[in-house]
Design a protein around this motif. Structure first.
Motif, PDB file in Angstrom:
ATOM      1  N   GLN A 123      46.453  28.412  36.161  1.00  0.00           N
ATOM      2  CA  GLN A 123      45.456  29.097  36.660  1.00  0.00           C
ATOM      3  C   GLN A 123      46.022  29.403  38.326  1.00  0.00           C
ATOM      4  OE1 GLN A 123      42.105  26.780  38.467  1.00  0.00           O
ATOM      5  NE2 GLN A 123      40.652  28.167  37.385  1.00  0.00           N
ATOM      6  N   LEU A 124      46.673  28.522  38.582  1.00  0.00           N
ATOM      7  CA  LEU A 124      47.345  28.750  40.135  1.00  0.00           C
ATOM      8  C   LEU A 124      47.845  30.174  39.918  1.00  0.00           C
ATOM      9  CD1 LEU A 124      48.374  27.948  42.882  1.00  0.00           C
ATOM     10  CD2 LEU A 124      50.371  26.738  41.867  1.00  0.00           C
ATOM     11  N   TRP A 125      48.549  30.674  38.997  1.00  0.00           N
ATOM     12  CA  TRP A 125      49.065  31.957  39.112  1.00  0.00           C
ATOM     13  C   TRP A 125      48.362  33.075  38.623  1.00  0.00           C
ATOM     14  CZ3 TRP A 125      53.098  32.293  42.070  1.00  0.00           C
ATOM     15  CH2 TRP A 125      53.799  30.954  42.317  1.00  0.00           C
ATOM     16  N   TYR A 126      47.390  32.597  37.697  1.00  0.00           N
ATOM     17  CA  TYR A 126      46.407  33.951  37.128  1.00  0.00           C
ATOM     18  C   TYR A 126      45.136  33.962  37.586  1.00  0.00           C
ATOM     19  CZ  TYR A 126      50.482  34.331  34.115  1.00  0.00           C
ATOM     20  OH  TYR A 126      51.875  34.586  33.775  1.00  0.00           O
ATOM     21  N   GLN A 127      44.726  33.188  38.287  1.00  0.00           N
ATOM     22  CA  GLN A 127      43.306  32.787  39.005  1.00  0.00           C
ATOM     23  C   GLN A 127      43.526  32.203  40.161  1.00  0.00           C
ATOM     24  OE1 GLN A 127      40.786  31.266  35.650  1.00  0.00           O
ATOM     25  NE2 GLN A 127      39.724  33.124  36.069  1.00  0.00           N
ATOM     26  N   PRO A 128      44.273  32.446  41.226  1.00  0.00           N
ATOM     27  CA  PRO A 128      44.686  31.553  42.232  1.00  0.00           C
ATOM     28  C   PRO A 128      43.334  31.381  43.251  1.00  0.00           C
ATOM     29  CG  PRO A 128      45.834  33.724  42.638  1.00  0.00           C
ATOM     30  CD  PRO A 128      45.146  33.509  41.144  1.00  0.00           C
ATOM     31  N   ARG A 129      42.460  32.333  43.325  1.00  0.00           N
ATOM     32  CA  ARG A 129      41.567  32.155  44.253  1.00  0.00           C
ATOM     33  C   ARG A 129      40.517  30.867  43.854  1.00  0.00           C
ATOM     34  NH1 ARG A 129      41.226  36.274  48.688  1.00  0.00           N
ATOM     35  NH2 ARG A 129      39.071  35.375  48.864  1.00  0.00           N
ATOM     36  N   ARG A 130      40.162  30.774  42.625  1.00  0.00           N
ATOM     37  CA  ARG A 130      39.621  29.549  42.262  1.00  0.00           C
ATOM     38  C   ARG A 130      40.250  28.296  42.010  1.00  0.00           C
ATOM     39  NH1 ARG A 130      35.997  32.083  37.332  1.00  0.00           N
ATOM     40  NH2 ARG A 130      35.169  33.795  38.530  1.00  0.00           N
ATOM     41  N   PHE A 131      41.610  28.304  42.310  1.00  0.00           N
ATOM     42  CA  PHE A 131      42.470  26.877  42.159  1.00  0.00           C
ATOM     43  C   PHE A 131      42.151  25.839  43.127  1.00  0.00           C
ATOM     44  CE2 PHE A 131      46.227  24.639  43.163  1.00  0.00           C
ATOM     45  CZ  PHE A 131      46.580  24.144  41.952  1.00  0.00           C
ATOM     46  N   ILE A 132      42.103  24.778  42.500  1.00  0.00           N
ATOM     47  CA  ILE A 132      42.319  23.573  43.334  1.00  0.00           C
ATOM     48  C   ILE A 132      42.989  22.472  42.507  1.00  0.00           C
ATOM     49  CG2 ILE A 132      40.724  21.512  44.377  1.00  0.00           C
ATOM     50  CD1 ILE A 132      38.476  23.130  44.246  1.00  0.00           C
ATOM     51  N   ALA A 133      44.084  21.821  43.023  1.00  0.00           N
ATOM     52  CA  ALA A 133      44.771  20.741  42.517  1.00  0.00           C
ATOM     53  C   ALA A 133      44.130  19.436  42.483  1.00  0.00           C
ATOM     54  CB  ALA A 133      46.099  20.466  43.148  1.00  0.00           C
ATOM     55  N   PRO A 134      44.287  18.620  41.387  1.00  0.00           N
ATOM     56  CA  PRO A 134      43.555  17.331  41.420  1.00  0.00           C
ATOM     57  C   PRO A 134      43.402  16.693  43.013  1.00  0.00           C
ATOM     58  CG  PRO A 134      44.833  17.673  39.565  1.00  0.00           C
ATOM     59  CD  PRO A 134      45.171  18.640  40.403  1.00  0.00           C
ATOM     60  N   HIS A 135      42.439  16.251  43.386  1.00  0.00           N
ATOM     61  CA  HIS A 135      42.344  15.836  44.739  1.00  0.00           C
ATOM     62  C   HIS A 135      42.868  16.546  45.964  1.00  0.00           C
ATOM     63  CE1 HIS A 135      41.814  12.205  42.323  1.00  0.00           C
ATOM     64  NE2 HIS A 135      40.506  12.253  42.503  1.00  0.00           N
TER      65      HIS A 135
END
Lengths: 217, 217
Positions: A123-135
């Motif tokens: 998701q970081l590469w294909y939908q980065p705007r919605r990305f949040i890593a755990p914590h």
């Protein structure tokens, strides 16, 4: 075709009544390779490795700057501080130029993250705007803080040549801002260790990408 | 943050059954300064000036390429042909890498065009997609022919290192294609004489901007 839109303005439009300011040149320099290999994102205390020091030394050996700003991470800060001493120029730490906070992923290898969180990594590469890593930090928040620092930098250092030691993610946010494109599009830029992106801001407020991936300043 | 999306693919996704191809590296090099100063767009027969030769010599002195392609304009072609001889590599002329046809504006100074056609000149920068110079080529047609040449280049020279001697307008079209952005956004890139833009195309078809504005290859 003319080189850039400055050609159109030179001598063509009405000159401002005050003397024109110099352009502001901002160089964004990515840190070098860190000591521990294969980390997805190094922790803040991770130092540069020997080759990282060499990369940054080479990248900055002919550059001249009026001020140096750095991310607080050791992989940026340690070299930036010494460079500022060598060049005898003002030095500042700005936490807003720190890398996106990847939360639980910090300090892990990419292979380990892939095993645990393959979908999220994609998701970081294909939908980065919605990305949040755990914590971790939300991409939207990350973009907002970098843009805030970027705007302030242009005001605080107007007309100067500034070097910012920072991270690939931060550089992507700035590239997107300068080119007026979505963050996603900035993923088409390769940003290697100790690589430099040079941006020039003209007195009329127009920002241009002068160079990217430059081996030396 | 990882350098680029290749990091995600390396060792992570299923490897193809055949051996992976090498990436294709395409360097777009803008011609140097022409002999007649201050032209908005030089005619095709206009030669490089002495400083233009020097600029291109410097820009290519350490580069290595498997093939050289050039625009038919003398300011590109003359140097490209000699460089191909020096490097003993295949050489081809491709008219589709020629500059946009500016019609009646070719050979005029920018000041003269500004006097005659100020509004149209501004449109080139603010509404470039609708721009057509008097008796010139439509921007849409220009973009289409450059993109066609660009796609074919990637097929014809897959896995090789190619140098294309060309023009700023052509480079903007390719930058827009590679970054998947509107042509307008490419106006944020400065493209000086004899400056190089390096693009890498990976076997999975992903194109990356590796460098821009590089003083040397």
């Amino acid at each position: 075709m003319p080189t850039d839109r400055q050609n159109v303005n030179n001598g063509m439009t009405t000159q401002p009544e005050t003397a024109p300011l110099s352009p502001t040149t901002i160089d964004l320099l990515r840190h070098g390779q860190v000591a521990t290999p294969d980390l997805f994102c190094a922790p803040s205390h991770e130092p540069l490795g020997i080759s990282g020091w060499k990369q940054l030394t080479l990248a900055t050996q002919t550059g001249q700057w009026d001020a140096i700003i750095t991310s607080p991470s050791r992989r940026c800060h340690d070299f930036a501080r010494l460079l500022a001493q060598r060049l005898d120029c003002p030095f500042a730490v700005d936490a807003r130029f720190g890398e996106m906070d990847f939360g639980d992923w910090v300090g892990q290898t990419q292979a380990a993250i892939w095993e645990q969180d393959a979908q999220l990594l994609q998701q970081l590469w294909y939908q980065p705007r919605r990305f949040i890593a755990p914590h971790g930090e939300a991409m939207e928040d990350f973009i907002a803080r970098v843009n805030q620092a970027w705007m302030q930098l242009q005001t605080d250092y107007a007309g100067q040549r500034v070097l910012v030691l920072t991270h690939a993610g931060v550089m992507r946010v700035v590239l997107a801002k300068v080119l007026d494109i979505l963050y996603q599009k900035s993923l088409h830029f390769e940003i290697g260790y100790a690589q430099l992106t040079r941006i020039r801001i003209y007195p009329d407020g127009i920002a241009s990408l002068v160079g990217h991936g430059l081996p030396q300043a």
